[in-house]
Design an enzyme around this catalytic site. Structure first.
Site, PDB file in Angstrom:
ATOM      1  N   ASP A 111       7.470 -33.129 -28.413  1.00 21.75           N
ATOM      2  CA  ASP A 111       6.441 -32.844 -27.627  1.00 21.75           C
ATOM      3  C   ASP A 111       5.598 -34.147 -26.993  1.00 21.75           C
ATOM      4  OD1 ASP A 111       4.548 -31.108 -25.960  1.00 21.75           O
ATOM      5  OD2 ASP A 111       3.213 -31.279 -27.718  1.00 21.75           O
ATOM      6  N   LYS A 112       5.280 -34.044 -26.028  1.00 17.34           N
ATOM      7  CA  LYS A 112       4.156 -35.236 -25.368  1.00 17.34           C
ATOM      8  C   LYS A 112       2.592 -35.163 -26.036  1.00 17.34           C
ATOM      9  CE  LYS A 112       3.105 -36.215 -21.283  1.00 17.34           C
ATOM     10  NZ  LYS A 112       1.806 -36.565 -21.394  1.00 17.34           N
TER      11      LYS A 112
ATOM     12  N   GLU B 116      -9.697 -37.165 -14.220  1.00 18.09           N
ATOM     13  CA  GLU B 116     -11.279 -37.028 -13.394  1.00 18.09           C
ATOM     14  C   GLU B 116     -12.371 -37.262 -14.478  1.00 18.09           C
ATOM     15  OE1 GLU B 116     -11.898 -33.328 -11.700  1.00 18.09           O
ATOM     16  OE2 GLU B 116     -11.140 -34.132  -9.679  1.00 18.09           O
TER      17      GLU B 116
ATOM     18  N   PHE C 185      -5.946 -31.501  -4.313  1.00 19.48           N
ATOM     19  CA  PHE C 185      -4.631 -32.172  -4.691  1.00 19.48           C
ATOM     20  C   PHE C 185      -3.784 -30.999  -5.062  1.00 19.48           C
ATOM     21  CE2 PHE C 185      -1.903 -33.524  -8.018  1.00 19.48           C
ATOM     22  CZ  PHE C 185      -1.552 -34.734  -7.606  1.00 19.48           C
TER      23      PHE C 185
ATOM     24  N   LYS D  26      -0.316 -35.348  -2.932  1.00 19.47           N
ATOM     25  CA  LYS D  26      -0.431 -36.319  -4.017  1.00 19.47           C
ATOM     26  C   LYS D  26      -1.568 -37.023  -3.747  1.00 19.47           C
ATOM     27  CE  LYS D  26       4.698 -36.884  -4.823  1.00 19.47           C
ATOM     28  NZ  LYS D  26       5.862 -37.799  -5.039  1.00 19.47           N
TER      29      LYS D  26
ATOM     30  N   LYS E 207      -8.730 -40.280  -2.868  1.00 19.30           N
ATOM     31  CA  LYS E 207      -7.700 -40.946  -4.017  1.00 19.30           C
ATOM     32  C   LYS E 207      -6.483 -40.498  -4.251  1.00 19.30           C
ATOM     33  CE  LYS E 207      -9.965 -37.932  -7.308  1.00 19.30           C
ATOM     34  NZ  LYS E 207     -10.713 -37.968  -8.594  1.00 19.30           N
TER      35      LYS E 207
ATOM     36  N   ASP F 108       3.963 -30.390 -19.345  1.00 16.11           N
ATOM     37  CA  ASP F 108       3.405 -31.246 -18.063  1.00 16.11           C
ATOM     38  C   ASP F 108       4.182 -31.045 -16.817  1.00 16.11           C
ATOM     39  OD1 ASP F 108       1.146 -32.122 -19.694  1.00 16.11           O
ATOM     40  OD2 ASP F 108       2.156 -33.949 -20.131  1.00 16.11           O
TER      41      ASP F 108
ATOM     42  N   LYS G 151      12.259 -24.898 -24.485  1.00 19.92           N
ATOM     43  CA  LYS G 151      12.317 -25.942 -25.349  1.00 19.92           C
ATOM     44  C   LYS G 151      13.526 -25.719 -26.626  1.00 19.92           C
ATOM     45  CE  LYS G 151       7.731 -27.936 -25.110  1.00 19.92           C
ATOM     46  NZ  LYS G 151       6.632 -28.365 -26.009  1.00 19.92           N
TER      47      LYS G 151
ATOM     48  N   ASP H 172       3.142 -30.256 -32.171  1.00 23.44           N
ATOM     49  CA  ASP H 172       1.878 -30.001 -32.734  1.00 23.44           C
ATOM     50  C   ASP H 172       1.338 -28.733 -32.542  1.00 23.44           C
ATOM     51  OD1 ASP H 172       1.131 -31.272 -30.289  1.00 23.44           O
ATOM     52  OD2 ASP H 172      -0.728 -31.938 -31.019  1.00 23.44           O
TER      53      ASP H 172
END
Length: 1347
Positions: A510-511, A638, A691, A696, A717, A834, A917, A937
């Site tokens: 996992d990230k 942010e 956004f 993007k 931005k 993500d 996964k 985790d």
């Protein structure tokens, strides 16, 4: 026909080997029927059968979630089935049962079965202990407390199943069980009409588990001492496992949700709740959820318990789709009576409430019916690969045993038939029905099984369990794997998988929370062509953390012009951003005007930080106790940007509806104003161009309310390529080129980048555009496309301000750990929830920057390009959940995906569900037959952890769900390197070497018994006295193999069928030398005694025992790589014991008890043959292995041999340092190999993306030690659906797209737009700040700004 039989046998063995015990004991959860939940209503009559019992389809699962394997009822049968998957255990049981028959009885039958009982008992105790730990972890989760509605007049009619009596609950008396622990300590929030805390003394009379929404009258407080005596509706604390479907719960800020819940009301004005879902999908940005509008009046316990607020909820059946849930709320006394609800109104178990004081909701799904549990499976019963490899070896030995027994039976029967007619005296009366050559052949066959049973030693399994227990203790007590911050050690939850750690080929990680800290840190920025870098700060050390003031997460109301670390507007865990150069420049522009030489710098700095401080959707709140401002951001990106602006003096002070307040370093000249808000700059928020992954970019349209002329600004931005395409043509080209170069530098360092720009919009332009935008927002067809098109019209001809660089901080030691794991040849895949951009950026940081060397089986193809073999770097495959769904739908697509993944240096799976996964892990595990490890985790990693061969859970911020389901629990990812490369490798090498030596030493013993049969008429009789055979695996030869398993330090692979056969041949050879040399020595002369009598059988066979013990122990020592004091002790203790035992045992006279060797020691120890045979047999038996080892070391040494010799010659040389010296670009180049055809790439999923790094920096940090290679992240990106290749400069921005909070904000702006007038109030003139702000209208200076 023969091949067909072999295939059937292979199929049978494959099915037997793949048999899963858990399939018999894990209930397969069948999806229940659609349900209807009743609140303040009675159940319909058709919910009951004619006996008055609830129908099964209307009884819901308890909220008790159990990850353990056993209960009191299933422990014995399931554990026995797991243990008897070992073929050897089945064999031992048959041998023990056989000896209960008198004809085969050697010693007491109870004594025969005792070793098997010990093995099974020790293993059962170990498994039970491990499962008790799982039950304790489950209990910690199930006993978390939550507030539910309670009243004497309110009851929940929905019916639940009874809770399970788990292992711990059944063993621990109720009076000894610990009570439920309070959850996160949060100040009790009060709803409208509630006192501000003055009723705390009034609540003191009530039990601690009760909370009220209003002031309690005196007469009720006086007589209410227990929660069940309280009649007034209130909130009562219960534990999670007692939560029922239909309960109304109240969740407070920073608490987790115990079940899937429908939102009724929240503490926010818009009835919006913000939740953190990283435990489900890995995304770090907050998601907004909204209440059902028709239920927002249920804000107090009294309102929830009111019978007039009656409704029912119709739901789909439980499923594992994390993104879909359809329901209908039927309200009894309302119009309309039916209201729809979807995922935007649902709070899922496993998520956490953030930035919201409280939420009230109705429980929809509990326990196994919740989305997160539906995505996980039952706790698997894992068997190590070494044990699975042992089964064929055991089968081979059993076949050999059967052949030996059959040979003895046949020859014995033939000899009896031959010798009986000749009147052989030992065959007297050998012609009865129960005693004849045919029957005796069968008896000899069975007796041979008993005689040679040690060919499959039962003590091997006892030794393995003992060694693995020690290895688990080594892991636990390893001080290098203790997290200093918490003191947490590494825990082996499954002791039988230690050797699997040394065979891992693929790691699935996992990230968020595993590889990264989920802490966005503002590191650098490019403003007006200049780079400002934050001053270095050791923010990771404990001392640095302790030095941060307790109020560092807040903003002082009286911040100075130039903030310091103590007075900074720090809103989160990010360190204070400070740059001496930036502070100097800001101080310089404080006194600038339009004619100053610093005008260009003033415009750039002011515009840049104004965009950072205003272009967002961040909310603010003021702590009533401290008076500090706290930021509430949906996205950590942010939060980092707004915090960075606040750190340099541009403090966002909040909003009142559409009015934004900004404090700047120039507000001190307004100290004479009475109203604090008049000191701040005011902006009217006109539009938010939000956004999304297509645009993007994010833009806000603002009107300055206190400026010179109330101009309208567009602040943007976004991604660099998107912003650059919308800049004004022919303007600021040098600035653009310089910023583009800075972006590349930021990306090279693995930072996440955003580009900032602005535009001044005239009143006429905005009026016309606003009309078109309003029409697009109310369009019925293609609304999103029209909004994007109209937004793009205004987002043109922008002026560039600069770029930001944010670091998504990796966990400590992640870079070095991944680099070393890749150097070890281990592939690392990242599976995260993500979104695509975040996964790409995180993957580039994790998989590319951390590469020490590139490993790939196939390096070039028509997809990746033919020149990749001559270029350093490699390709990363990025695939999202939708594409994985298509790939897993067809076997051909799965095969194509797997082959494509093998071409790449890394694989990133983004937007994947927990179940996907697990499917990715199984794809590699089953498709390649590779050993896999999964680490995570959060609860969304449970399925992946259970599917892998080894599951590792990290005790992080996302709870204990991953740890509860794991085989090993660690505190941080960096400990994985030592767990695999040290403990894993040594455990695998030690266990493999130990098992081979165990089989070998028993072949030596059995070989001597076998050769004796030639001279004993193949009667299966024992050659030596039985106690020597009984103690062979208990005392004589057990210590050396145990020492190998515990103390040896081996490098290399030591366990395979090739090594097994080689060790067996060694054992056969040595048994031949021992038996025949000693036998012919003693039989070559009439007698070896001085009295002239012939030698007794036990004289020369006792010599064989001594020789066999010496040879076996010394051979085990010869196979030990590192001799320590413990190894010396282990090798020689068995030899010493057999001498002592023989000397004492042979002295026992028949007057004590009968022994067949009384006085044997006198003849043995006084015989010259004994002293001659021992050194001769030992030297001849060990000579082949010793000569082979010497030849290999001299003529064909491997790396380990060379290192040993070099270390012997120069013991002071630091090889750990030199291992990293020559790892430049040459080490990174990939070897060329065959290309796959274009045809193989057809049919690939549409959402696949390939990333390749074009170059690597050669510069490295100062040695010694492993170094992190710095990769160039100015990588190319190829969209495989379009074939478009673009340059990637690290852009990423995480924010919820189209969430309820944004929809509410857009709705408010849309409503106000109809009543809003274009002209705004004019700003006051004459202030120094107004003169500086007016500079933003002018054309920036393209020359190099002053420093």
């Amino acid at each position: 026909m023969a091949p067909s039989k072999r295939n059937r046998l292979l199929e049978f063995y494959t099915k037997l080997a793949s048999f899963n015990v858990e399939n018999l004991f894990v209930n397969k959860r069948k999806p229940g029927p659609p349900r209807k939940i009743f609140v303040n209503l009675d159940l319909p009559q058709d919910y009951w059968d004619n006996k008055g019992k609830a129908k099964p389809e209307h009884v819901y699962n308890t909220n008790q979630v159990i990850t353990s394997k056993y209960t009191l009822l299933t422990f014995l049968p399931r554990n026995l089935l797991e243990q008897f998957r070992r073929i050897a255990n089945v064999f031992f049981l048959l041998i023990a049962v056989l000896q209960f028959f008198g004809v085969f009885n050697t010693i007491s039958p109870g004594l025969v079965i005792l070793p098997l009982l010990i093995v099974v008992g020790i293993t059962a105790v170990k498994d039970g202990y491990e499962d008790v730990k799982r039950h304790q972890s489950d209990r910690q989760v199930n006993h978390t407390s939550v507030m539910v509605l309670s009243s004497s007049e309110w009851n929940n009619p929905n019916i639940m199943q009874p809770k399970s009596r788990t292992f711990v609950r059944g063993l621990i008396p109720k009076r000894l069980r610990p009570q439920a622990v309070k959850p996160n300590t949060v100040n009790v929030e009060k709803t409208g009409g509630v006192s501000d805390g003055s009723n705390q003394d009034q609540l003191a009379m009530f039990p601690e588990d009760v909370e009220f929404d209003e002031v309690i009258p005196e007469h009720e407080r006086r007589f209410s001492f227990h929660s069940h005596h309280v009649k007034r509706p209130h909130w009562k604390t219960i534990i999670w496992e007692d939560v029922c479907v239909g309960d109304i719960v109240k969740i407070r800020d920073n608490e987790s949700f115990p079940a899937d819940i429908l939102i009724c009301a929240t503490s926010e004005d818009e009835n919006v709740a913000f939740v953190e879902t990283k435990n489900l999908d890995g995304e770090t940005n907050l998601k907004s959820r909204t209440s059902v509008p028709e239920l927002i009046h249920m804000r107090t316990a009294a309102a929830c318990a009111n019978k007039e607020n009656a409704f029912s909820i119709e739901l789909d059946r439980p499923d594992n789709n994390m993104f879909r849930l359809n329901s209908t709320v039927n309200i009894a006394h309302a119009t309309p009576s039916r209201v729809s609800a979807d995922m935007s109104n649902i709070l899922l178990r496993g998520t956490v409430l953030r930035n919201t004081s409280w939420v009230i909701g109705v429980v929809l799904f509990t326990g196994e019916d919740t989305k997160i549990v539906q995505n996980s499976g039952g706790t698997p019963s894992k068997q190590s690969k070494v044990e699975r490899q042992m089964n064929p070896q055991v089968i081979l030995n059993l076949i050999l045993l059967a052949m030996m027994a059959t040979a003895c039976a046949i020859v014995d029967s033939v000899l009896e038939k031959r010798d009986y007619p000749g009147g052989a005296p030992w065959l007297y009366d050998d012609n009865t029905s129960g005693d004849n050559p045919s029957i005796n052949g069968l008896i000899t066959w069975a007796f041979a099984l008993i005689t040679f049973q040690n060919i499959v030693p039962i003590s091997l399994y006892i030794s393995i369990e003992a060694v693995r227990t020690c290895q688990a203790a080594f892991i636990y007590f390893d001080s290098h794997m203790v997290y200093e911050k918490t003191g947490q050690t590494t825990l082996a939850r499954s002791w039988n998988l230690s050797d699997d750690l040394g065979q891992i080929e693929y790691i699935f990680s996992d990230k968020t929370g595993t590889l990264t800290q989920n802490s966005m840190v503002f590191r650098q920025c490019s403003i007006g062509g200049q780079i400002y870098t934050g001053d270095p700060e050791d923010d990771s050390s404990p001392k640095a953390r302790e030095s941060i003031p307790s109020n560092s997460d807040s903003i002082s109301e009286d911040a100075p012009d130039l903030p310091t670390k103590e007075t900074a507007a720090a809103t989160g865990k990010q360190p204070f951003f400070h740059s001496n150069k930036l502070s100097k420049d800001i101080s310089t522009i404080l006194h600038s005007d339009s004619t100053s030489p610093n005008a260009a710098l003033a415009r750039a700095l002011n515009g840049f930080f104004t965009v950072l401080a205003l272009c967002h959707t961040v909310l603010t709140s003021v702590d009533p106790d401290t008076g500090k401002i706290e930021y509430k951001a949906q996205s950590p990106d942010e939060a980092a940007l707004v915090k960075a602006a606040a750190d340099v003096g541009y403090v966002f002070r909040g909003r009142e509806r559409e009015i934004l307040y900004l404090q700047t370093p120039f507000t001190n000249d307004k100290d004479h104003l009475a109203d604090q808000k008049d000191k701040y700059e005011k902006y009217e928020l006109l539009n938010i161009l939000e956004f999304n992954s297509t645009r993007k970019r994010m833009s806000v349209v603002l009107r300055r309310l206190d400026g010179d002329d109330g101009r309208v600004f567009l602040l943007m931005k976004g991604a660099d390529n998107v912003v650059f395409d919308r800049l004004k043509a022919g303007v600021d080209q040098p600035l653009k080129d310089q910023t583009e170069m800075h972006l590349s530098e930021f990306a090279n360092e693995g930072l996440r980048t955003l580009t900032l720009a602005y535009k001044i919009v005239s009143d006429q332009e905005y009026e016309a555009w606003s009309h078109r935008y309003h029409e697009a927002t109310v369009a019925l067809d293609n609304r999103e496309e029209k909004i994007d098109a109209v937004s793009d019209e205004l987002e043109q001809n922008l002026r560039l301000l600069g770029a930001t660089a944010i670091e998504d901080k990796l966990q400590e030691g992640v870079a070095e750990t991944i680099a070393d794991l890749k150097r070890a040849g281990i592939k690392i895949w990242v599976a995260t929830g993500d979104k695509l951009e975040t996964a790409i950026e995180g993957g580039m940081v994790v998989l590319v920057r951390c590469m020490g060397r590139c490993h790939s089986r196939c390096t070039s193809s028509s997809i990746v390009g033919s020149d990749n073999g001559s270029r350093p770097g490699g390709f990363i495959l990025v695939i999202d959940g939708a594409a994985l769904g298509d790939a897993f739908a067809d076997e051909n697509n799965k095969d194509l995906l797997l082959r494509l993944a093998m071409l790449c240096e890394g694989v990133i799976c983004c937007r994947v569900s927990p179940l996907q996964k697990a499917l990715v892990v199984k794809l590699v595990k089953d498709g390649l037959g590779a050993m896999t490890l999964a680490i995570g985790d959060g609860a969304n990693d449970v399925s992946m952890i259970q599917a892998a061969d080894v599951g590792v859970g990290i005790s992080g911020e996302e709870g204990l769900q991953a740890v509860n389901s794991s085989d090993y629990a660690i505190a941080q990812f960096r400990f994985l390197k030592r767990l695999l490369l040290v403990h894993g490798h040594w455990s695998y090498a030690r266990n493999g070497n130990m098992i081979l030596n165990f089989f070998y030493k028993n072949i030596v013993c059995i070989g001597v018994l076998w050769w004796f049969q030639i001279y004993d008429a193949w009667s299966s009789a024992y050659a030596f006295e039985y106690t020597y055979l009984l103690f062979w695996n208990s005392f004589w030869t057990i210590a050396p193999v145990i020492a190998i398993g515990i103390f040896d330090r081996i490098a290399g692979s030591w366990f395979s069928m090739k090594w097994f056969v080689l060790y067996m041949l060694d054992g056969i050879y040595q048994s031949t030398i021992i038996y025949f040399l000693i036998n012919y020595t003693y039989s070559s002369t009439p007698t070896s005694r001085s009295d002239g009598y012939g030698q007794y059988q036990y004289e020369f066979t006792t010599t064989m025992v001594f020789s066999a013990v010496l040879v076996a122990n010394l051979f085990n020592g010869l196979n030990t790589a590192v001799w320590t004091g413990w190894v010396f002790f282990a090798v020689f203790i068995g030899i010493i014991l057999v001498w002592i035992y023989t000397a004492i045992y042979d002295l026992i006279s028949p007057g004590w008890f009968y022994t067949p060797v009384y006085g044997n020691n006198i003849f043995v120890f006084h015989s010259a043959y004994f002293w001659l045979c021992l050194p001769l047999t030992v030297c001849l038996a060990l000579a082949p292995r010793y000569i082979l080892k010497a030849y290999k070391f001299i003529f064909t040494p491997d790396d380990l041999d060379i290192m040993r010799w070099a270390n012997k010659i120069n013991p002071d040389r630091d090889y750990a340092k030199e291992a990293y010296l020559h790892n430049g670009l040459a080490a990174l180049r990939r070897s060329s190999s065959r290309a796959i055809s274009t045809r193989d790439a057809e049919g690939s999923a549409s959402n696949l993306s390939l990333h390749t790094t074009d170059s690597y920096r050669r510069s490295r940090s100062a040695l010694p030690g492993p170094q992190q290679s710095t990769a160039s992240f100015s990588a190319s990106r190829t969209d495989m659906s379009t074939g478009i290749r673009s340059v990637h400069r690290g852009f990423d921005f995480s924010v919820e797209e189209g969430g309820p909070a944004m929809r509410r904000m857009q709705s408010n702006l849309s409503e106000r737009r109809g009543n809003s007038q274009l002209g705004g109030p004019k700003a006051k003139s004459g202030s120094k700040r107004s003169r500086v702000l007016s500079l933003i209208k002018r054309k920036p200076n393209v020359h190099a700004p002053p420093t």
